[in-house]
Every structure is written in structure tokens, then in C-alpha cells.
Design a protein around this motif. Structure first.
Motif, mmCIF file in Angstrom:
data_model
loop_
_atom_site.group_PDB
_atom_site.id
_atom_site.type_symbol
_atom_site.label_atom_id
_atom_site.label_comp_id
_atom_site.label_asym_id
_atom_site.label_seq_id
_atom_site.Cartn_x
_atom_site.Cartn_y
_atom_site.Cartn_z
ATOM 1 N N ASN A 1 6.208 18.700 5.853
ATOM 2 C CA ASN A 1 7.642 18.510 5.693
ATOM 3 C C ASN A 1 7.921 18.390 4.195
ATOM 4 O O ASN A 1 7.907 17.295 3.633
ATOM 5 C CB ASN A 1 8.103 17.258 6.441
ATOM 6 C CG ASN A 1 9.606 17.079 6.391
ATOM 7 O OD1 ASN A 1 10.300 17.727 5.606
ATOM 8 N ND2 ASN A 1 10.120 16.209 7.224
ATOM 9 N N LEU A 2 8.142 19.534 3.563
ATOM 10 C CA LEU A 2 8.270 19.560 2.106
ATOM 11 C C LEU A 2 9.511 18.827 1.621
ATOM 12 O O LEU A 2 9.543 18.340 0.492
ATOM 13 C CB LEU A 2 8.292 21.001 1.611
ATOM 14 C CG LEU A 2 7.019 21.814 1.860
ATOM 15 C CD1 LEU A 2 7.169 23.207 1.271
ATOM 16 C CD2 LEU A 2 5.808 21.126 1.271
ATOM 17 N N GLU B 1 7.068 9.506 1.564
ATOM 18 C CA GLU B 1 7.493 10.502 0.584
ATOM 19 C C GLU B 1 6.329 11.042 -0.249
ATOM 20 O O GLU B 1 6.539 11.807 -1.181
ATOM 21 C CB GLU B 1 8.546 9.886 -0.339
ATOM 22 C CG GLU B 1 9.824 9.489 0.394
ATOM 23 C CD GLU B 1 10.806 8.724 -0.474
ATOM 24 O OE1 GLU B 1 12.015 8.969 -0.347
ATOM 25 O OE2 GLU B 1 10.347 7.878 -1.284
ATOM 26 N N VAL B 2 5.101 10.636 0.120
ATOM 27 C CA VAL B 2 3.901 11.055 -0.616
ATOM 28 C C VAL B 2 3.076 12.019 0.229
ATOM 29 O O VAL B 2 2.882 11.820 1.426
ATOM 30 C CB VAL B 2 3.031 9.837 -0.993
ATOM 31 C CG1 VAL B 2 1.777 10.296 -1.741
ATOM 32 C CG2 VAL B 2 3.822 8.849 -1.840
ATOM 33 N N LEU B 3 2.585 13.049 -0.409
ATOM 34 C CA LEU B 3 1.583 13.926 0.191
ATOM 35 C C LEU B 3 0.247 13.582 -0.437
ATOM 36 O O LEU B 3 0.088 13.669 -1.657
ATOM 37 C CB LEU B 3 1.913 15.397 -0.077
ATOM 38 C CG LEU B 3 0.838 16.408 0.345
ATOM 39 C CD1 LEU B 3 0.647 16.398 1.857
ATOM 40 C CD2 LEU B 3 1.188 17.807 -0.151
ATOM 41 N N ALA C 1 -0.628 14.232 4.806
ATOM 42 C CA ALA C 1 -1.942 14.455 4.196
ATOM 43 C C ALA C 1 -2.401 15.875 4.448
ATOM 44 O O ALA C 1 -2.060 16.488 5.465
ATOM 45 C CB ALA C 1 -2.968 13.476 4.754
ATOM 46 N N VAL C 2 -3.176 16.395 3.492
ATOM 47 C CA VAL C 2 -3.850 17.675 3.690
ATOM 48 C C VAL C 2 -5.333 17.479 3.414
ATOM 49 O O VAL C 2 -5.725 16.671 2.570
ATOM 50 C CB VAL C 2 -3.289 18.792 2.786
ATOM 51 C CG1 VAL C 2 -1.831 19.072 3.109
ATOM 52 C CG2 VAL C 2 -3.440 18.452 1.319
ATOM 53 N N HIS D 1 -4.722 17.612 10.507
ATOM 54 C CA HIS D 1 -3.643 17.840 9.555
ATOM 55 C C HIS D 1 -3.849 19.178 8.866
ATOM 56 O O HIS D 1 -4.888 19.806 9.028
ATOM 57 C CB HIS D 1 -3.615 16.691 8.539
ATOM 58 C CG HIS D 1 -3.126 15.406 9.125
ATOM 59 N ND1 HIS D 1 -1.926 14.855 8.774
ATOM 60 C CD2 HIS D 1 -3.666 14.581 10.042
ATOM 61 C CE1 HIS D 1 -1.739 13.730 9.448
ATOM 62 N NE2 HIS D 1 -2.785 13.539 10.213
ATOM 63 N N PRO D 2 -2.882 19.649 8.115
ATOM 64 C CA PRO D 2 -3.072 20.922 7.409
ATOM 65 C C PRO D 2 -4.370 20.929 6.610
ATOM 66 O O PRO D 2 -4.726 19.954 5.971
ATOM 67 C CB PRO D 2 -1.850 20.986 6.485
ATOM 68 C CG PRO D 2 -0.802 20.201 7.207
ATOM 69 C CD PRO D 2 -1.545 19.086 7.879
#
Length: 232
Positions: free
Chosen positions: A3-4, A177-179, A199-200, A216-217
Motif C-alpha cells: 500500500n504505497l 507508515e513505514v515499509l 514489510a518486504v 509478504h512481498p
């Protein structure tokens, strides 16, 4: 899918995400042994192999659980113990550790790491999160990060959600709000998820997802993450 629209900052693991850790440690231990050979030859002879140095470090870790979040103190204490066991001056441990620590920061970045960091830093504030003792301020990428968080500073290690929340606070955003970007499925991906982050998984070795929790991605390297962000 990411969710960019929610992402306002990016946190990154360091070891094995931006550079391979074990070649770095191997070099640092070799430089340490060379220093010992010149300055503490009895210790160098007693602990002639990298495995011997690691074994004494592991032994100190078992005996000193209070150092679990302080890799610097753990390594320094293991050198001090090695010197004492060899009948040499334990006060040499400080100088010996500094030799090790300097080489520990002589990292060889993955080819995709620096271009990806420059891309990400131009778009988001970056914060590092590490269980180890890598110090971003000692690296060439320091200007790209606005903050760094370590287990030593926080008192807990990944995957504890608290260390991720401290990282979010360090860049002035909420966890959702953090990736977070990291190589370890448990420490990075599940830990960040439990803290409320996206998370990726950077899966350079193409390992199968090892857990029953929703995956996750996943990207083979950081350039794939950049491509995904550009195409989203």
C-alpha cells in the motif's frame, strides 16, 4: 501488494540486506588475528583459527546473557578473556577490538544496494534497524540515512516489535507508515508485521517461505524492490 499510499518512511536491515555479513566478519577476524600475532603472540597462538575466536565469543555469550543486545561489548569481552587465558595483558582488548571494528565496517555492498539506497533516500526518510553493531555513521551511506536504531540502543532485538516502533518514532511517523526491508523472514518480516509495519523480504538465495503466516512481498534483491516501486 504494497500500500504505497501509506508509506512515509523506509526502515532497512543492514547485514545480509545491504552487504554479505560473513565475508566481512571473516576479514575482520583475520585482521584481528594479525594484530594479535604482532601484539599478543601467545593469544594468537592459542586462538590460531577464526573458529577458536568464535567459540570463545559464543562461550562468553552463554555466560553473559546481559550482553545479548551489545555485540560490541560481547566481542570486546571475548578478546579480553582470550588474552587472559593466554597469560597476556587483558587491557589490550580495547585496542584489539578497535582493529576488528574498523575492518568490520569495511563492507562490500551488494551491487544493487547503493543505487537502491540513493533511489529510496530521494523519496523517503531512511532509518536503519540492526541487531548487530554496524554503525551507519562509519559508512559511506551515512548521508542517506536520517536515523539509525540498534538493539544496543533500545535494549531489545528484532523481532521484538518495540525496536521497530522506536525506528518509526526516530523518523517521526507511525509504524503503519513505514515499509521495512530485510533479509530475515522472522527477524525482519514477521517482526515488522507484528509492529504494524508493511514489510518486504529480500530473498537473495531464493529460499522457500518458512512459516505458516501469510507471506509478504518478496524480491530477489533491492533492484527488484525499486522496480516494483517505480511500476506501482
Amino acid at each position: 501488494m504494497l500500500n504505497l499510499k501509506q508509506i512515509k518512511a523506509i526502515s532497512l536491515d543492514l547485514d545480509d540486506t545491504l552487504w554479505p555479513i560473513w565475508p566481512t566478519i571473516d576479514r575482520a577476524e583475520q585482521v584481528l588475528h594479525e594484530w594479535l600475532a604482532s601484539n599478543a603472540p601467545l593469544t594468537a597462538a592459542m586462538y590460531a583459527s577464526p573458529q577458536a575466536l568464535r567459540e570463545i565469543r559464543d562461550a562468553v555469550g552463554r555466560e553473559r546473557p546481559d550482553l545479548a543486545h551489545d555485540m560490541t561489548a560481547l566481542r570486546r569481552e571475548s578478546i579480553r578473556l582470550a588474552l587472559s587465558n593466554a597469560g597476556e595483558d587483558p587491557q589490550l582488548a580495547g585496542a584489539a577490538f578497535e582493529v576488528f571494528f574498523a575492518e568490520r565496517h569495511n563492507v562490500s555492498f551488494y551491487p544493487d544496494a547503493l543505487p537502491a539506497l540513493e533511489f529510496l533516500a530521494a523519496r523517503y526518510p531512511l532509518v536503519s534497524i540492526s541487531n548487530g553493531n554496524a554503525d551507519v555513521s562509519r559508512l559511506e551511506v551515512a548521508p542517506l540515512f536520517v536515523a539509525s536504531v540498534s538493539a544496543l540502543k533500545v535494549g531489545v532485538s528484532k523481532p521484538d516489535p518495540r525496536i521497530f516502533r522506536v525506528a518509526a518514532e526516530a523518523v517521526g511517523v507511525q509504524p503503519h507508515e513505514v515499509l521495512h526491508v530485510g533479509d530475515d523472514a522472522v527477524l525482519d518480516v514477521l517482526g515488522a508485521r507484528d509492529a504494524g509495519m508493511q514489510a518486504v523480504w529480500i530473498n537473495r538465495e531464493q529460499k522457500p517461505w518458512p512459516h505458516t503466516e501469510k507471506r509478504h512481498p518478496e524480491y530477489a534483491d533491492l533492484s527488484e524492490l525499486v522496480a516494483a516501486l517505480l511500476s506501482a
